[in-house]
Motif scaffolding. Sequence first.
Motif, PDB file in Angstrom:
ATOM      1  N   ALA A 103       0.878  -1.259  -0.105  1.00  0.00           N
ATOM      2  CA  ALA A 103       0.139  -0.133  -0.022  1.00  0.00           C
ATOM      3  C   ALA A 103       0.939   1.324   0.041  1.00  0.00           C
ATOM      4  O   ALA A 103       0.615   2.409  -0.003  1.00  0.00           O
ATOM      5  N   GLN A 104       2.110   1.102   0.174  1.00  0.00           N
ATOM      6  CA  GLN A 104       2.919   2.152   0.480  1.00  0.00           C
ATOM      7  C   GLN A 104       3.776   2.521  -0.739  1.00  0.00           C
ATOM      8  O   GLN A 104       4.884   3.467  -0.977  1.00  0.00           O
ATOM      9  N   VAL A 105       3.720   1.374  -1.734  1.00  0.00           N
ATOM     10  CA  VAL A 105       4.722   1.792  -3.045  1.00  0.00           C
ATOM     11  C   VAL A 105       3.932   3.002  -3.930  1.00  0.00           C
ATOM     12  O   VAL A 105       2.802   2.859  -4.135  1.00  0.00           O
ATOM     13  N   ALA A 106       4.896   3.590  -4.289  1.00  0.00           N
ATOM     14  CA  ALA A 106       4.636   4.545  -5.299  1.00  0.00           C
ATOM     15  C   ALA A 106       3.325   5.386  -4.977  1.00  0.00           C
ATOM     16  O   ALA A 106       3.197   6.143  -4.255  1.00  0.00           O
ATOM     17  N   THR A 107       2.452   5.254  -6.136  1.00  0.00           N
ATOM     18  CA  THR A 107       1.249   6.027  -5.842  1.00  0.00           C
ATOM     19  C   THR A 107       0.092   5.144  -6.328  1.00  0.00           C
ATOM     20  O   THR A 107       0.115   3.937  -6.969  1.00  0.00           O
ATOM     21  N   MET A 113      -0.817  -0.459 -12.043  1.00  0.00           N
ATOM     22  CA  MET A 113      -0.070  -0.920 -12.813  1.00  0.00           C
ATOM     23  C   MET A 113       0.927  -1.942 -12.647  1.00  0.00           C
ATOM     24  O   MET A 113       1.104  -2.846 -13.284  1.00  0.00           O
ATOM     25  N   GLY A 114       1.595  -1.575 -11.633  1.00  0.00           N
ATOM     26  CA  GLY A 114       3.049  -2.415 -11.249  1.00  0.00           C
ATOM     27  C   GLY A 114       2.692  -3.939 -10.680  1.00  0.00           C
ATOM     28  O   GLY A 114       1.545  -3.806  -9.862  1.00  0.00           O
ATOM     29  N   THR A 115       3.259  -4.825 -10.795  1.00  0.00           N
ATOM     30  CA  THR A 115       2.969  -6.050 -10.156  1.00  0.00           C
ATOM     31  C   THR A 115       3.654  -6.341  -9.168  1.00  0.00           C
ATOM     32  O   THR A 115       4.811  -5.842  -8.839  1.00  0.00           O
ATOM     33  N   LEU A 116       3.478  -7.441  -8.534  1.00  0.00           N
ATOM     34  CA  LEU A 116       4.100  -8.012  -7.315  1.00  0.00           C
ATOM     35  C   LEU A 116       5.528  -8.741  -7.824  1.00  0.00           C
ATOM     36  O   LEU A 116       6.531  -8.173  -7.200  1.00  0.00           O
TER      37      LEU A 116
HETATM   38  C1  LIG Z   1       7.652   7.350  -9.624  1.00  0.00           C
HETATM   39  C2  LIG Z   1       7.699   5.961  -9.174  1.00  0.00           C
HETATM   40  C3  LIG Z   1       7.721   5.669  -7.937  1.00  0.00           C
HETATM   41  C4  LIG Z   1       7.901   4.358  -7.296  1.00  0.00           C
HETATM   42  N1  LIG Z   1       8.073   4.112  -6.153  1.00  0.00           N
HETATM   43  C5  LIG Z   1       8.089   3.046  -5.824  1.00  0.00           C
HETATM   44  C6  LIG Z   1       8.148   2.553  -4.148  1.00  0.00           C
HETATM   45  O1  LIG Z   1       7.984   3.606  -3.335  1.00  0.00           O
HETATM   46  N2  LIG Z   1       8.393   1.139  -3.688  1.00  0.00           N
HETATM   47  C7  LIG Z   1       8.714   0.346  -4.737  1.00  0.00           C
HETATM   48  O2  LIG Z   1       8.938  -0.790  -4.329  1.00  0.00           O
HETATM   49  N3  LIG Z   1       8.672   0.668  -6.272  1.00  0.00           N
HETATM   50  C8  LIG Z   1       8.414   1.790  -6.535  1.00  0.00           C
HETATM   51  N4  LIG Z   1       8.360   1.959  -7.812  1.00  0.00           N
HETATM   52  C9  LIG Z   1       8.791   1.054  -8.905  1.00  0.00           C
HETATM   53  C10 LIG Z   1       7.709   0.062  -9.417  1.00  0.00           C
HETATM   54  O3  LIG Z   1       6.450   0.721  -9.739  1.00  0.00           O
HETATM   55  C11 LIG Z   1       7.152  -1.139  -8.539  1.00  0.00           C
HETATM   56  O4  LIG Z   1       8.178  -1.695  -7.879  1.00  0.00           O
HETATM   57  C12 LIG Z   1       6.547  -1.925  -9.324  1.00  0.00           C
HETATM   58  O5  LIG Z   1       5.945  -2.980  -8.569  1.00  0.00           O
HETATM   59  C13 LIG Z   1       7.174  -2.638 -10.403  1.00  0.00           C
HETATM   60  O6  LIG Z   1       6.352  -3.591 -10.962  1.00  0.00           O
HETATM   61  P1  LIG Z   1       6.255  -3.786 -12.755  1.00  0.00           P
HETATM   62  O7  LIG Z   1       5.197  -4.759 -12.990  1.00  0.00           O
HETATM   63  O8  LIG Z   1       5.662  -2.575 -13.317  1.00  0.00           O
HETATM   64  O9  LIG Z   1       7.646  -4.129 -13.111  1.00  0.00           O
HETATM   65  P2  LIG Z   1       8.300  -3.791 -14.678  1.00  0.00           P
HETATM   66  O10 LIG Z   1       8.825  -2.468 -14.570  1.00  0.00           O
HETATM   67  O11 LIG Z   1       7.404  -4.423 -15.591  1.00  0.00           O
HETATM   68  O12 LIG Z   1       9.435  -4.934 -14.328  1.00  0.00           O
HETATM   69  C14 LIG Z   1      10.511  -4.534 -13.334  1.00  0.00           C
HETATM   70  C15 LIG Z   1      11.638  -5.501 -13.408  1.00  0.00           C
HETATM   71  O13 LIG Z   1      11.337  -6.888 -13.414  1.00  0.00           O
HETATM   72  C16 LIG Z   1      11.366  -7.707 -14.352  1.00  0.00           C
HETATM   73  N5  LIG Z   1      10.085  -8.608 -14.259  1.00  0.00           N
HETATM   74  C17 LIG Z   1       9.012  -8.169 -14.165  1.00  0.00           C
HETATM   75  N6  LIG Z   1       8.053  -9.223 -13.785  1.00  0.00           N
HETATM   76  C18 LIG Z   1       8.861 -10.183 -13.776  1.00  0.00           C
HETATM   77  C19 LIG Z   1       8.685 -11.663 -13.558  1.00  0.00           C
HETATM   78  N7  LIG Z   1       7.302 -12.067 -13.326  1.00  0.00           N
HETATM   79  N8  LIG Z   1       9.610 -12.388 -13.696  1.00  0.00           N
HETATM   80  C20 LIG Z   1      11.143 -12.009 -13.771  1.00  0.00           C
HETATM   81  N9  LIG Z   1      11.284 -10.747 -14.207  1.00  0.00           N
HETATM   82  C21 LIG Z   1      10.153 -10.064 -14.040  1.00  0.00           C
HETATM   83  C22 LIG Z   1      11.431  -6.646 -15.370  1.00  0.00           C
HETATM   84  O14 LIG Z   1      12.271  -7.631 -16.358  1.00  0.00           O
HETATM   85  C23 LIG Z   1      12.054  -5.632 -14.898  1.00  0.00           C
HETATM   86  O15 LIG Z   1      13.567  -6.023 -14.930  1.00  0.00           O
HETATM   87  C24 LIG Z   1       8.085   3.444  -8.255  1.00  0.00           C
HETATM   88  C25 LIG Z   1       8.165   3.706  -9.697  1.00  0.00           C
HETATM   89  C26 LIG Z   1       7.835   4.852 -10.102  1.00  0.00           C
HETATM   90  C27 LIG Z   1       7.987   5.347 -11.736  1.00  0.00           C
END
Ligand SMILES: Cc1cc2nc3c(=O)[nH]c(=O)nc-3n(C[C@H](O)[C@H](O)[C@H](O)COP(=O)(O)OP(=O)(O)OC[C@H]3O[C@@H](n4cnc5c(N)ncnc54)[C@H](O)[C@@H]3O)c2cc1C
Lengths: 344, 167, 821
Positions: A103-107, A113-116
């Motif tokens: 719940a505290q990740v990003a926004t 959008m972001g996945t576990l």
């Molecule tokens: C402004 C901003 C703020 C953020 N703040 C935070 C924060 O406070 N805390 C935090 O933890 N994160 C933060 N993030 C990072 C991000 O949004 C999260 O970590 C998010 O969960 C990443 O997931 P994703 O699915 O978008 O990853 P992706 O961008 O799709 O992938 C990230 C990486 O993981 C790899 N990957 C993805 N899925 C898999 C899989 N299933 N198996 C193997 N490799 C994989 C990809 O190849 C890539 O290298 C922030 C991002 C932004 C832009």
Amino acid sequence: MMRLPWFRHHAPDTLAEAARILAGEGPNAMLIAGGTDLLPNMKRRHQSPSALISLARVEGLKNISNGSGGNGEMRLGAGLTLSDVVHCAAVREKYAGLYQAAAQVATTHLRNMGTLGGNLCLDTRCNYYNQNYEWRKAIDFCMKKDGDICWVATASKRCVAVSSTDTAPALIALGAKVRLFSATGEREVTVADLYNNDGMDYLTRRPDEILTSVLLPAASGWNSSYWKLRRRGAFDFPVLGVAAAVKTASDGTVEEARIALGAVASRPFLVEKAGGLLVGKALTDDAIAEAGALVASRAKPMDNADLDIYWRKGVVSSFVGYALREIRGDDMRVTRLRIARHAL
Amino acid sequence: MNAVVEARRNVRVTLRVNGEQTEVLFAPYKTLLEVLREEMNLTGTKHGCELGECGACAVLLDGVPVLSCLVLAIECEGRSIETVEGLARGSELHPLQAAFADLGGTQCGYCTPGILMTAKALLDKEPDPGRERIREAISGNLCRCTGYLQIYESIEEGARRMREEAK
Amino acid sequence: MSTRKRFDVVGKPRRRVDGRSKVTGLTKFADDVVLPRMLHAKMLRSPHPHARIDAIDVSRAEQHPGVHLVLTGRDFPVSFGIMPVSQDEFPLAPERVRYVGDPVAAVIAKDEQTASEALDLIEVKYTPLQTIATPEEALAHPEARIHEYGEHGNIHRIQAYEFGDVEEALAKSDHVFEDLFFFQGNTHLPIEQHASVAAVDGEGKLTLWSSTQVPHYIHRALARALQVNAAHIRVIACPNGGGFGGKCDLHNHEIVVSRAAMRLGRPVKICLTREEVFYMHRGRHPVLMKFRTGVMNDGKITGMHLQTLLDGGGYGSYGAASTFYTGVLQPVSYELPRFKFDACRTFTNKPPCGPKRGHGTPQPRFGQEVQLDKIAEKLRIDPAELRLNMVAKPNSLTANWLRIGSIGLAECIRRVVDISGWKDKHRKLPEGRGLGLACGAYMSGAGLPIYWNKMPHSGVQLLLDRSGQVTVFCGATEIGQGSDDVLAAIVAEVLGIDAFDVRCVTGDTGLTPIDLGSYSSRVTVMMGNAAIQAAERLREVLAEAAAEHLEVSPERIVLAQGRAFLAEDPGRGISFRETVELAEAKHGTLGSVGSYSPPRAPARYKGGGVGPSPAYSYTACVVEVAVDAATGWITVPRVWIAHDIGRAINPVSVRGQVEGSVYMGLGEALMEEQVFRRLPPKLSGALVHKIPSLLEYKSLTSLDMPEVETVLIEDPDPNCPFGAKEVGQGPLLPVMPAVANAVWDAVGVRIDEVPITPDKVLRALERKAKGENPRVGPESFPAVPYPEPICVAPPWEGGDGNASKEKRKAPARKLEGMAAS
Ligand SMILES: Cc1cc2nc3c(=O)[nH]c(=O)nc-3n(C[C@H](O)[C@H](O)[C@H](O)COP(=O)(O)OP(=O)(O)OC[C@H]3O[C@@H](n4cnc5c(N)ncnc54)[C@H](O)[C@@H]3O)c2cc1C
Ligand code: SF4
Ligand code: FES
Ligand code: FES
């Protein structure tokens, strides 16, 4: 406008197909899940994969199985968005630490959008690195990308970029495991073992492996908590993450405990002795202070993230205190509101 | 089906934007933000960083607020996209739009489309959210002008008007 | 000015006239302008903080498929600069770069991606020069000289003024307080990144659409930079997606796309990335300050000696004015019998600083208001009482010859004290919680334009036609503050129609009469007065026509609610449209103009032109903080603020400006900083912006924003339209010192610099625990070679506003590194 470079795009429907393409494309291909980490990195030319393999359509990555094996375990698909995790009632109830971390990740938008899985595989961060190509050129680059020196520790042989995932420390404290799938087989490792303490080679995952799910052990008797330090109530990555999970007997004696730290090294890690220190005791103020001091001694923040490093180190024990007191059952709502800036 | 997109070739994708199906041809590196603004002339969606750091580009994807600057447009085939252009019904403003205009929810107006879409998604799910829920919901949208307070009031008033209408 | 008491439009909370287009996404910001055959530009920027350009090879870039044009410094022989005294910039650096990010070449291509790719193909050979990173370094190293002009070495501006013998006043005071303060630089951070589109029309004339706050200044400067007849250039200021002062300079990219469009005969667009916006900067100067203030036991100030040292960055920008503003407005809030002010702006190899909301005044305001808190503490006087005791008098002159008109400061203080529960809370809250009070003042428009001329500062033109359509033309620029709304409201009020029935055409040098621009909080007052004049002139014509028709005398006619009718018999009248028809039949085509020039300032000395304003606005603010003693973590749960607005034209917008100012002020107080990173010279020598991103440059999110209670003090100022003073900038000023003072009340530590971060608070708490001075802030002030002061006797010491001929005999006191009090 910041733009992505050209790339090839694959959108497989099955895990097997994804693994096959990944193996076939070789190290220049990358998986993309939510893209919230990868796409900014590509726009800044930190990562320039020639091919992207999208996990968006891959079946089965969004499954949640809650204690279906009858052993109280829970399995979360790697493709679940962080919002899915936050809104999962079972996670909230049983794994408060994970809920609080997610719940505290990003926004809110980024959690939609972001996945576990992506969160666990997040690139390490450093404010000499998370900059545009032109900026990095102005400092003559650094070891992690296009250069050979580490500006944070100029004598260092390795990159000390910071692990900035919020869920990993929470999952480590909870004793979770991840499943990795590749064209050649499948394996399970603990979340703690998914990481190397190396800013460049931060994952023990092989390039051809896909993280498919997270396995949470049975929660009965356990309480957990996650406290994140960041400047603002949203957007900011952690500059300190303290996760704790404690199993207590009915009389309040600690039977088992784990404390993990995030954002103070190139990997999230379990503070080995901290759990042992609490076992057999009640969570008294003294015990909490002792654990706090021990944990703080293991935190090594680097001058490559927000806020003053000495201060960041200085507040670790307070944050450990918040986590353990919350687990003890203290009313931490006012403190939570001040630190997280919203209720959790 | 494995859709492989060869480098340096444009792709043709059918997008459903504000309920309308359109076939669009674009370079595959383009994000949804770029396709909306540059290929479809839907310039109502704004941008302030293109890195996920401001929320100005927020749109709804299958009803969920996302940042269009971090969505690959090629992955949007078959999904429903809503932008600020689709908010008003004909020339009649959406109650949220009207409330923002009336109550100071918009100053320079640059963060406004992103916030409106985010607020719409919130109200579609929770018709009567409290102030705290509203604060949380728009915490991923930076506004440099208002200090947010009149935005909360606008969303509260928009919600009230929507509940009125629903009666 | 209208004398009617009852208003139909003014003062009513209303939907702003441009609100609808903003909520529908129809407002066309500069990057939303799309033209047929449009090309896209990107600029190559220097990776060196200070270097000589030895050679640029663009041949490979020119060959790149899709590239139409590559420009370098050779294409721009003429320098430019927003102020006539600082023509020190080049659109593309011809031979020298002065900060990381200084543009050296530009590519114009079919799309942005292609242009970016081509930038990589440009080869530039540089010889790095010594980097000047700070004002201290600038003072210590006259070489390498960043600019050939300026005072000497790396000093851009240095000056000293003395209004009465301050040393004598301090000697006679019961107490002399000496304090050092530092205000870190910060930036505007509009969410809209700067964008511009240039196109040549069928007649071969240039049009530039741009995110600019000052189309007229851009128009002038562009004509010079391009060496093109100004009559063949049209600058259209698109509504800005936030400005805050960051879009007040002529920017490199505006000239580059203009030149490119002229060469290619096709429209050319550029939109800066967020990182580039940080390089354009022109934001808040970092300022080191030293205050020596004499005080009597009753808290009254006897005299103040203020010294400032500004870090100007690589170019002049508005710096010559900013330097003055770090002192000249100090005397307008409290009685200050004698004032001495020394200021120095240095060049450094960083993006240039310039005007940001409050332009130069928030820094010394911070110092003054924190010092007053210290004075109150020492003298055991309530900080609110201390201030109330010495609020400047209305209709008075200050020591430096500024004329104060209305002043609602005392009322502001009383109101915030009241609504915040100050008396029950200040010094009375439990440890860890505290309240701080501070005040501020700002100009409602600068008394002089940035280039010398005798013409009006704002012009308004009205066009009426028989359909009843009213169109108002004015060069003022909508940057979010609501200037179009003010313009429409004023015209509507005078003509008795609805604000939505007025069509605004603004910010277009090809169509609108000149208004100097949206800066220095001048628009409501100057444009407003011009609008009233234009509208009154038409009103007279209309009233006459209606009177003739109704067979009464014109004085008896009222224009209101879309009608012209008899004051004593409202039923007898005709519609507005009919009135216009009658007037048009009588006089021919109907139109009118109005213009405004500020009153002549009483100051006669050189430099006295900076500071005068038709009116000053005042603000008082109370901030509550909670500070955690173990971590220094700061939370701001609540803010109370009262602003002396004169009159609120549209209270919705006014409140928005106040709350937006509190927002930005809290950012400056707690987290925003434009800071740089210097790498060891032998390894890289880089001097880079540490955090040029929206993620790492911290601007408050909704979750960080406290509740704000706003009170508007309405005491109409006779110099202002319907009495309305400024609100865009003033309310920001007291926020930062109020936070600092609240931290003191909460935990008894002084943070004499901004931002006030938890690590600083904790460090101060540790000092306090050890029995040391519980303070974090600058420790010393370097030796600055301020000149002999220009002496001007204050009005009450027989002065006439001129500088006295005789120089003071005693040489300026030699300044050494000096510990803070
Ligand atoms: C402004 C901003 C703020 C953020 N703040 C935070 C924060 O406070 N805390 C935090 O933890 N994160 C933060 N993030 C990072 C991000 O949004 C999260 O970590 C998010 O969960 C990443 O997931 P994703 O699915 O978008 O990853 P992706 O961008 O799709 O992938 C990230 C990486 O993981 C790899 N990957 C993805 N899925 C898999 C899989 N299933 N198996 C193997 N490799 C994989 C990809 O190849 C890539 O290298 C922030 C991002 C932004 C832009
Ligand atoms: S820690 Fe060192 S090597 Fe790693 S990204 Fe930062 S500067 Fe580069
Ligand atoms: S443009 Fe800033 S988040 Fe997308
Ligand atoms: S209204 Fe200007 S950024 Fe929100």
